[in-house]
Design a protein around this motif. Structure first.
Motif, PDB file in Angstrom:
ATOM      1  N   UNK A   1       0.689  -1.595  -0.072  1.00 37.78           N
ATOM      2  CA  UNK A   1      -0.104  -0.093  -0.052  1.00 37.78           C
ATOM      3  C   UNK A   1       0.858   1.605  -0.345  1.00 37.78           C
ATOM      4  N   UNK A   2       1.200   1.859  -0.889  1.00 38.98           N
ATOM      5  CA  UNK A   2       1.913   3.156  -1.165  1.00 38.98           C
ATOM      6  C   UNK A   2       0.889   4.438  -1.340  1.00 38.98           C
ATOM      7  N   UNK A   3       1.351   5.159  -0.385  1.00 34.90           N
ATOM      8  CA  UNK A   3       1.010   5.729   0.159  1.00 34.90           C
ATOM      9  C   UNK A   3       0.278   7.363  -0.618  1.00 34.90           C
ATOM     10  N   UNK A   4       1.228   7.662  -1.527  1.00 34.30           N
ATOM     11  CA  UNK A   4       1.070   8.749  -2.363  1.00 34.30           C
ATOM     12  C   UNK A   4       0.965   7.681  -4.476  1.00 34.30           C
ATOM     13  N   UNK A   5       1.142   6.740  -4.372  1.00 37.26           N
ATOM     14  CA  UNK A   5       0.646   6.349  -5.479  1.00 37.26           C
ATOM     15  C   UNK A   5      -0.404   6.895  -6.167  1.00 37.26           C
ATOM     16  N   UNK A   6      -0.619   7.741  -7.841  1.00 37.45           N
ATOM     17  CA  UNK A   6      -1.937   8.154  -8.084  1.00 37.45           C
ATOM     18  C   UNK A   6      -1.257   8.133  -9.233  1.00 37.45           C
ATOM     19  N   UNK A   7      -2.238   8.171 -10.317  1.00 39.38           N
ATOM     20  CA  UNK A   7      -1.715   8.383 -12.171  1.00 39.38           C
ATOM     21  C   UNK A   7      -1.496   9.490 -12.170  1.00 39.38           C
ATOM     22  N   UNK A   8      -0.307   9.892 -13.350  1.00 39.47           N
ATOM     23  CA  UNK A   8       0.556  11.219 -12.875  1.00 39.47           C
ATOM     24  C   UNK A   8      -0.229  12.081 -13.963  1.00 39.47           C
ATOM     25  N   UNK A   9      -0.306  13.143 -13.331  1.00 40.35           N
ATOM     26  CA  UNK A   9      -0.572  14.146 -13.946  1.00 40.35           C
ATOM     27  C   UNK A   9       0.145  15.666 -14.042  1.00 40.35           C
ATOM     28  N   UNK A  10       1.709  14.691 -13.926  1.00 43.50           N
ATOM     29  CA  UNK A  10       2.836  15.660 -14.279  1.00 43.50           C
ATOM     30  C   UNK A  10       3.428  15.033 -15.294  1.00 43.50           C
ATOM     31  N   UNK A  11       4.490  15.969 -15.557  1.00 43.24           N
ATOM     32  CA  UNK A  11       5.157  15.821 -17.068  1.00 43.24           C
ATOM     33  C   UNK A  11       6.289  15.492 -17.011  1.00 43.24           C
ATOM     34  N   UNK A  12       7.362  15.941 -15.748  1.00 50.18           N
ATOM     35  CA  UNK A  12       8.840  15.762 -15.923  1.00 50.18           C
ATOM     36  C   UNK A  12       9.215  15.170 -15.105  1.00 50.18           C
ATOM     37  N   UNK A  13      10.039  13.995 -15.252  1.00 46.53           N
ATOM     38  CA  UNK A  13      10.001  12.725 -15.080  1.00 46.53           C
ATOM     39  C   UNK A  13      10.933  13.022 -13.687  1.00 46.53           C
ATOM     40  N   UNK A  14      12.268  13.638 -13.580  1.00 47.13           N
ATOM     41  CA  UNK A  14      12.169  14.754 -12.666  1.00 47.13           C
ATOM     42  C   UNK A  14      11.186  14.179 -10.809  1.00 47.13           C
ATOM     43  N   UNK A  15      10.257  14.606 -11.603  1.00 47.78           N
ATOM     44  CA  UNK A  15       9.349  14.899 -10.572  1.00 47.78           C
ATOM     45  C   UNK A  15       8.261  14.306 -10.178  1.00 47.78           C
ATOM     46  N   UNK A  16       8.133  13.232 -11.143  1.00 48.30           N
ATOM     47  CA  UNK A  16       7.551  11.726 -11.226  1.00 48.30           C
ATOM     48  C   UNK A  16       9.067  10.672 -10.289  1.00 48.30           C
ATOM     49  N   UNK A  17       9.543  11.471 -10.269  1.00 46.51           N
ATOM     50  CA  UNK A  17      10.848  10.106  -9.856  1.00 46.51           C
ATOM     51  C   UNK A  17      11.243  10.664  -7.736  1.00 46.51           C
ATOM     52  N   UNK A  18      11.093  11.990  -7.793  1.00 48.57           N
ATOM     53  CA  UNK A  18      10.779  12.821  -6.450  1.00 48.57           C
ATOM     54  C   UNK A  18       9.586  11.962  -5.831  1.00 48.57           C
ATOM     55  N   UNK A  19       8.494  12.128  -6.690  1.00 47.43           N
ATOM     56  CA  UNK A  19       7.104  11.375  -6.074  1.00 47.43           C
ATOM     57  C   UNK A  19       7.285  10.139  -6.046  1.00 47.43           C
ATOM     58  N   UNK A  20       7.949   9.534  -6.494  1.00 45.62           N
ATOM     59  CA  UNK A  20       8.194   7.840  -5.775  1.00 45.62           C
ATOM     60  C   UNK A  20       9.401   7.648  -4.542  1.00 45.62           C
ATOM     61  N   UNK A  21      10.076   8.811  -4.951  1.00 35.99           N
ATOM     62  CA  UNK A  21      10.661   8.042  -3.991  1.00 35.99           C
ATOM     63  C   UNK A  21      10.567   9.166  -2.589  1.00 35.99           C
ATOM     64  N   UNK A  22       9.585   9.559  -2.514  1.00 37.08           N
ATOM     65  CA  UNK A  22       8.930  10.179  -1.719  1.00 37.08           C
ATOM     66  C   UNK A  22       8.202   9.545  -1.026  1.00 37.08           C
ATOM     67  N   UNK A  23       7.352   8.730  -2.077  1.00 35.87           N
ATOM     68  CA  UNK A  23       6.306   7.689  -1.591  1.00 35.87           C
ATOM     69  C   UNK A  23       6.706   6.053  -0.953  1.00 35.87           C
TER      70      UNK A  23
END
Length: 165
Positions: A1-23
């Motif tokens: 159960x990952x807390x922050x996972x949700x469909x991607x609405x942002x474009x940058x790979x950097x942001x996706x990586x940061x969200x996944x790491x924060x998750x």
């Protein structure tokens, strides 16, 4: 159960990586590390819905209720179609012992979110804490009818204990 996972609405790979790491950090309750990850997201994406929601969830886990409430209110204004901002704001207000305001926030939610079990669950909590056991019972019954899985949580929630005594 990952807390922050949700469909991607942002474009940058950097942001996706940061969200996944924060998750991942949040999953292991490494809250400061998770916040650091969100801090590397470019300023141009800090107001994107997934980034704001991730930050709100972290603030809630850190029990920084006031900051979570303020950011949720801002998110509601920026992203009115994203119902989670409303739910998170009401929860933060509830934790600040502002149950009447939390109830007002929930009742002003868009119609579609009113049809979710979590909304009625939260209303039951607010009503129980405000002393209206009859309304609280109606709300929790509605929540359970919508989502039977809520019943288990409701039985152990300290805010709803007065319903079961």
């Amino acid at each position: 159960m990952l807390y922050l996972s949700q469909p991607s609405k942002v474009q940058s790979l950097e942001t996706q990586r940061a969200l996944n790491a924060a998750d991942g950090y949040l999953y292991f309750n490494l809250l400061d590390e998770a916040l650091e990850e969100l801090g590397v997201i470019p300023d141009s994406e800090q107001k994107d819905s997934p980034v704001m929601l991730a930050r709100i969830r972290l603030l809630l886990h850190k029990k920084e209720w006031r900051s979570a409430e303020l950011l949720s209110a801002q998110g509601t204004g920026l992203h009115p179609d994203e119902g989670e901002f409303t739910v998170q704001r009401a929860f933060a207000l509830h934790k600040l012992d502002r149950d009447e305001k939390a109830e007002q926030v929930i009742l002003a939610a868009p119609d579609w979110i009113r049809r979710t079990g979590i909304l009625h669950y939260n209303l039951a909590c607010y009503e129980a804490r405000l002393g209206d056991i009859s309304t609280a019972r109606q709300c929790i019954d509605t929540a359970i009818q919508i989502n039977a899985g809520i019943k288990k949580s409701a039985r152990v929630d300290p805010d709803l204990q007065s319903l079961w005594n």
